[in-house]
Design an enzyme around this catalytic site. Structure first.
Site, short mmCIF file in Angstrom:
data_model
loop_
_atom_site.label_atom_id
_atom_site.label_comp_id
_atom_site.label_asym_id
_atom_site.label_seq_id
_atom_site.Cartn_x
_atom_site.Cartn_y
_atom_site.Cartn_z
N ALA A 75 7.69 0.98 -1.01
CA ALA A 75 7.74 2.43 -0.85
C ALA A 75 6.40 3.05 -1.24
CB ALA A 75 8.85 3.01 -1.73
N THR A 118 -3.37 -3.53 0.25
CA THR A 118 -3.99 -3.25 1.55
C THR A 118 -5.45 -3.66 1.61
OG1 THR A 118 -4.71 -1.45 3.01
CG2 THR A 118 -4.36 -0.88 0.73
N TYR A 142 -6.10 6.55 0.06
CA TYR A 142 -5.05 5.55 0.23
C TYR A 142 -5.48 4.22 -0.42
CZ TYR A 142 -2.27 1.94 2.48
OH TYR A 142 -1.48 0.84 2.71
N ASN A 171 -3.69 -5.02 9.38
CA ASN A 171 -2.88 -4.03 10.11
C ASN A 171 -1.53 -4.58 10.56
OD1 ASN A 171 -5.62 -2.91 10.07
ND2 ASN A 171 -4.71 -1.34 11.35
N GLY A 286 -12.64 8.38 7.06
CA GLY A 286 -12.07 7.33 6.21
C GLY A 286 -11.92 5.99 6.90
#
Ligand code: UDP
Length: 333
Positions: A75, A118, A142, A171, A286
């Site tokens: 989440a 990530t 992020y 990705n 970004g």
């Protein structure tokens, strides 16, 4: 192995594919999700504790009432562009939310944690393909929030003995090859579903964000990884933690294969047999020009081998899902 695997964000895209992978191995799961972005239908009947990770009392209650043996934490807010315009949302959800889970783990003695991290934590990498030892200098909020999560895991390990595996996704794309699950974001911002929508006439055209990057065709290069392969990596991380001695680990999940935006468009045209209408717009703030990840470390240490690595398979599975679910999942109750 006894105990419930708590899956935060298990009604979301990567979370739901992982819940399915766990249940197919006979694992008991409990999804923690407020359904603000997730889909009840994506649970495929898995049990749900509905509430927000931002609600510390609720999170504590879930830990007290269940025999949790490990936490998979999906989440989070995950849009680079939005994180630039609304950083507070990202720090609240991705940092405070993670801390609420970790604090509840400390209180109840749960010791195993898998983080959705990530490639955005690397920023503009000095080398391609990216390996885990490269410096992490995120260039958008992020990526910054996920790097802070990784730091928290290091510190909670030292202080409280929580073992963790941070999986740095490149990705995520594609859909369950058996067609049970797929990607359904509102609004959709990810490239592959948007290109498919443009090919199928569900949107007028696609905007390519910049064609003046220092790449062979001028468009951004990304490393697309099949969501089912990502789910499998989570299962392997869990098995490693159950064997013990993991400490705090970090693994890239990529295919070491870079695909440009124009190459994605071409793959979609081949799979659908339709032309993709597109226009070229300005760069999106970004966005680094090139992100390609080496997964040699997780292959060597946990035996992860992507099964659906090539871009064509990724696009085909996504296309099948979007064709059979043109409106996505049914609405939540
Ligand atoms: N992209 C694009 N047009 C779009 C959406 C994405 O050109 O409408 C590009 C984006 O700039 C990036 C790549 O496609 O280079 C992948 O973007 P996505 O949002 O899917 O994933 P991200 O890399 O942000 O995690």
């Amino acid at each position: 192995m006894s105990g419930v695997i708590l899956v935060s964000g298990g009604a979301g895209y990567i979370g739901s594919h992982t819940v399915l992978a766990l249940r197919e191995r006979g694992r008991e799961v409990l999804v923690l999700d407020d359904l603000s972005e997730g889909h009840e239908a994506a649970l495929l009947g898995a049990p749900l504790a509905r509430g927000s990770m931002m609600d510390q009392g609720f999170v504590r209650g879930v830990f007290r009432e269940n025999e949790i043996s490990a936490v998979f934490h999906f989440a989070a807010r995950c849009y680079v562009g939005e994180s630039v315009t609304d950083p507070g949302k990202y720090y609240r959800h991705n940092v405070v939310g993670t801390m609420n889970l970790l604090d509840a783990m400390v209180e109840t003695g749960v010791k195993r944690f898998v983080l959705s991290s990530t490639c955005a934590t690397y920023g503009e990498p000095e080398r391609i393909p990216i390996t885990e030892d490269l410096p992490q200098n995120p260039i958008n909020p992020y990526g910054a929030t996920k790097l802070i999560d990784e730091w928290m895991l290091r510190d909670y390990h030292r202080a409280h003995g929580i073992e963790s595996v941070a999986l740095r996704y490149f990705n995520a794309a594609g859909a369950d090859p058996e067609g049970r699950l797929g990607e359904d974001h509102d609004p959709e911002t990810h490239l592959i579903p948007l290109v498919l929508d443009a090919a199928e006439g569900r949107r007028d055209s696609l905007t390519v964000f910049g064609e003046d990057y220092p790449t062979p065709d001028g468009t951004c290069i990304r490393d697309y990884v099949h969501v089912t392969d990502l789910a499998e990596a989570h299962v392997l991380a869990l098995l490693a933690m159950e064997e013990g001695g993991v400490g705090t680990r970090h693994y890239n999940l990529g295919n070491a294969a870079g695909t440009s935006v124009l190459e994605v468009i071409r793959a979609v045209e081949e799979v659908t047999g339709k032309k993709v209408p597109y226009v070229v717009g300005p760069r999106r703030p970004g966005d680094p020009p090139r992100l390609v990840g080496s997964a040699a470390k997780i292959e060597a240490e946990l035996g992860w081998k992507p099964r659906f690595g090539d871009i064509r398979t990724i696009v085909e599975t996504a296309h099948r899902w979007h064709t059979s679910h043109p409106d996505g999942f049914p609405p939540n109750s």
